[in-house]
Scaffold this motif. Structure first.
Motif, mmCIF file in Angstrom:
data_model
loop_
_atom_site.group_PDB
_atom_site.id
_atom_site.type_symbol
_atom_site.label_atom_id
_atom_site.label_comp_id
_atom_site.label_asym_id
_atom_site.label_seq_id
_atom_site.Cartn_x
_atom_site.Cartn_y
_atom_site.Cartn_z
ATOM 1 N N GLU A 118 4.323 -9.305 -7.120
ATOM 2 C CA GLU A 118 5.374 -8.841 -6.222
ATOM 3 C C GLU A 118 5.247 -9.518 -4.856
ATOM 4 O O GLU A 118 6.247 -9.917 -4.242
ATOM 5 N N ALA A 119 4.012 -9.651 -4.377
ATOM 6 C CA ALA A 119 3.787 -10.323 -3.096
ATOM 7 C C ALA A 119 4.229 -11.785 -3.161
ATOM 8 O O ALA A 119 4.859 -12.297 -2.230
ATOM 9 N N TRP A 120 3.904 -12.464 -4.248
ATOM 10 C CA TRP A 120 4.303 -13.867 -4.425
ATOM 11 C C TRP A 120 5.827 -14.004 -4.390
ATOM 12 O O TRP A 120 6.363 -14.917 -3.755
ATOM 13 N N GLN A 121 6.497 -13.073 -5.049
ATOM 14 C CA GLN A 121 7.961 -13.118 -5.080
ATOM 15 C C GLN A 121 8.565 -12.877 -3.704
ATOM 16 O O GLN A 121 9.677 -13.330 -3.413
ATOM 17 N N ARG A 122 7.818 -12.191 -2.836
ATOM 18 C CA ARG A 122 8.294 -11.918 -1.474
ATOM 19 C C ARG A 122 7.810 -12.965 -0.472
ATOM 20 O O ARG A 122 7.949 -12.789 0.733
ATOM 21 N N GLY A 123 7.239 -14.033 -0.962
ATOM 22 C CA GLY A 123 6.865 -15.145 -0.097
ATOM 23 C C GLY A 123 5.420 -15.200 0.335
ATOM 24 O O GLY A 123 5.039 -16.072 1.138
ATOM 25 N N ALA A 124 4.573 -14.323 -0.170
ATOM 26 C CA ALA A 124 3.157 -14.339 0.209
ATOM 27 C C ALA A 124 2.449 -15.534 -0.401
ATOM 28 O O ALA A 124 2.720 -15.918 -1.546
ATOM 29 N N THR A 125 1.522 -16.099 0.354
ATOM 30 C CA THR A 125 0.679 -17.180 -0.162
ATOM 31 C C THR A 125 -0.754 -16.715 -0.378
ATOM 32 O O THR A 125 -1.574 -17.462 -0.896
ATOM 33 N N GLU A 126 -1.039 -15.463 0.024
ATOM 34 C CA GLU A 126 -2.407 -14.938 -0.065
ATOM 35 C C GLU A 126 -2.387 -13.473 -0.470
ATOM 36 O O GLU A 126 -1.528 -12.711 -0.021
ATOM 37 N N VAL A 127 -3.340 -13.094 -1.319
ATOM 38 C CA VAL A 127 -3.660 -11.678 -1.499
ATOM 39 C C VAL A 127 -5.093 -11.466 -1.024
ATOM 40 O O VAL A 127 -5.993 -12.257 -1.333
ATOM 41 N N CYS A 128 -5.275 -10.410 -0.234
ATOM 42 C CA CYS A 128 -6.603 -10.031 0.247
ATOM 43 C C CYS A 128 -7.031 -8.804 -0.544
ATOM 44 O O CYS A 128 -6.378 -7.758 -0.476
ATOM 45 N N ILE A 129 -8.091 -8.951 -1.310
ATOM 46 C CA ILE A 129 -8.496 -7.903 -2.249
ATOM 47 C C ILE A 129 -9.899 -7.408 -1.906
ATOM 48 O O ILE A 129 -10.860 -8.169 -1.902
ATOM 49 N N GLN A 130 -9.986 -6.112 -1.601
ATOM 50 C CA GLN A 130 -11.258 -5.454 -1.352
ATOM 51 C C GLN A 130 -11.138 -4.009 -1.810
ATOM 52 O O GLN A 130 -10.044 -3.502 -1.986
ATOM 53 N N GLY A 131 -12.267 -3.364 -1.967
ATOM 54 C CA GLY A 131 -12.231 -1.971 -2.375
ATOM 55 C C GLY A 131 -13.583 -1.315 -2.214
ATOM 56 O O GLY A 131 -14.550 -1.927 -1.734
ATOM 57 N N GLY A 132 -13.641 -0.056 -2.605
ATOM 58 C CA GLY A 132 -14.905 0.666 -2.580
ATOM 59 C C GLY A 132 -15.844 0.176 -3.675
ATOM 60 O O GLY A 132 -15.501 -0.688 -4.485
#
Length: 415
Positions: A118-132
């Motif tokens: 979904e982010a890619w389709q909205r023009g994002a070039t990066e996903v930042c992934i972190q969690g517990g």
């Protein structure tokens, strides 16, 4: 409340130096000549107030202009905090939950991939992934998550997994650190957030989170990543139990690492989000940073990291927009990302953190007479928006909450 220092044009930095104290003037003049300041003059700058702080801000902005010009960059990205289940128990965290908590959650791999698509389709070039860090996490979960994202969106840059998460993956798999990081790079890890740094002093870290990885392990992971060609950010959390001397030692350590490896893309000061944390509720910390302290930290970073780390980023989630723009006139040059969503800071009490559109970033940047540009994660400029369209733009109405008046710090991503 102290008045915030007036923003001074870099061209007037020399004039401002005349009005500050002799010791501060000497330190700043040495910095302007390209000298890498040591601990004592750096500490002097870290404690500035009044005219001395105004001079620090002016010199930092002059060094910013000499280093990166008048462009302010941002990246179109999305934060995906895939679980809030965590056993570490950091006293400064308002995000983590036990596995049986009513509001505990864990996204499936398919859901993380869906959000990335979904982010890619909205023009994002990066996903930042972190969690517990759940106790029952499979040792190869991080690898499999990377593999799934890159299979679905090969061109998406995956900026993921703090040194704490990397260390946990190593512990879970039993692999040597170098082999684990190489595996992650081979599976598509593009860069690593330099979070889990807090303050790089084991005395302070024991007070904040005794279960967090020690300084030597953080440095080892970051250095190994750089050696393998995996760039990282660098961060520092301030506004809690630390003192100015801790800032200085932290930033000088980052400078030392950068001189050896060259792997840091940016430095990101992260203000402590205090409102819903155990550390603050139990009287163990001050309530975050005030406006002057935000300016002091960003300006100090620019001065001390001059010639080492080119980019100083503001975290709009923690600062709000007016203070972020003030820090852009105190040495900073990057607005972070559009985020699209952000969970960790909001759980700790932040008022910002959902989404800022590229157009809103552009308008804010132009409102202070600077040039907006979209970048990649590693600071390649994708496009520059140098036409302001005539009249000076105004900050969009929905972004006009003045966090400086509320003295409420905000944070971007995980610490």
């Amino acid at each position: 409340m102290n008045e915030a220092p007036q923003v001074v044009s870099p061209r007037d930095a020399q004039l401002v130096l005349v009005s500050c104290s002799a010791n501060v003037r000497e330190a700043l003049e040495r910095a302007l000549c390209g000298e890498a300041l040591g601990f004592e003059p750096a500490l002097l700058l870290g404690q500035t107030e009044g005219a001395d702080l105004q001079a620090l801000v002016a010199v930092a902005d002059k060094l910013r202009r000499e280093t990166v010009g008048d462009t302010i960059t941002y990246v179109v990205n999305r934060n995906i905090n895939f679980t809030n289940v965590c056993f570490v128990g950091c006293s400064f965290c308002g995000f983590a939950r036990g596995p049986q908590a009513a509001d505990a959650y864990s996204f499936s791999t398919d859901e993380v991939v869906r959000r990335a698509e979904e982010a890619w389709q909205r023009g994002a070039t990066e996903v930042c992934i972190q969690g517990g860090l759940p106790r029952d996490l499979d040792g190869f979960f991080y690898r499999d998550l990377l593999r799934a994202i890159k299979r679905a969106i090969p061109q998406m840059h995956v900026h993921a997994f703090s040194p704490m998460e990397i260390s946990y993956g190593v512990d879970k798999t039993g692999m040597p650190l170098r082999d684990y990081l190489q595996m992650m790079k081979d599976e598509g890890l593009g860069s690593i957030p330099g979070t889990a740094a807090e303050i790089l002093d084991d005395r302070v870290r024991r007070e904040l989170s005794p279960n967090k990885l020690p300084v030597a392990r953080w440095v080892e992971i970051i250095t190994m990543a750089h050696e393998l060609g995996i760039p990282t950010t660098s961060t520092m959390m301030y506004g809690h139990v630390e003192e100015a001397a801790d800032w200085v030692r932290h930033i000088l350590l980052l400078r030392e690492i950068q001189k050896r490896t060259g792997g840091f893309t940016e430095f990101v000061p992260l203000g402590f989000v205090h409102e819903k944390t155990r550390l603050y509720r139990h009287g163990g910390a001050r309530p975050g940073a005030k406006r002057d302290e935000h300016l002091r930290v960003h300006a100090l970073a620019r001065v001390l990291l001059h010639g080492a780390i080119r980019n100083v980023q503001v975290s709009w989630v923690k600062l709000g927009f007016e203070t972020s723009l003030a820090c852009m006139n105190a040495g900073a040059n990057d607005f972070s990302g559009t985020l699209m969503e952000e969970s960790i800071s909001k759980a700790a009490g932040a008022n910002f953190g959902e989404y800022v559109s590229p157009e809103e970033f552009q308008s804010m940047i132009r409102s202070i007479g600077r040039v907006p540009a979209e970048r990649t994660t590693t600071y390649r400029i994708r496009r520059t928006f140098d036409d302001s369209g005539g009249a000076k733009p105004q900050i969009p109405a929905r972004l006009q909450l003045n966090s400086a008046e509320h003295h409420s710090p905000y944070s971007e991503g995980a610490y």
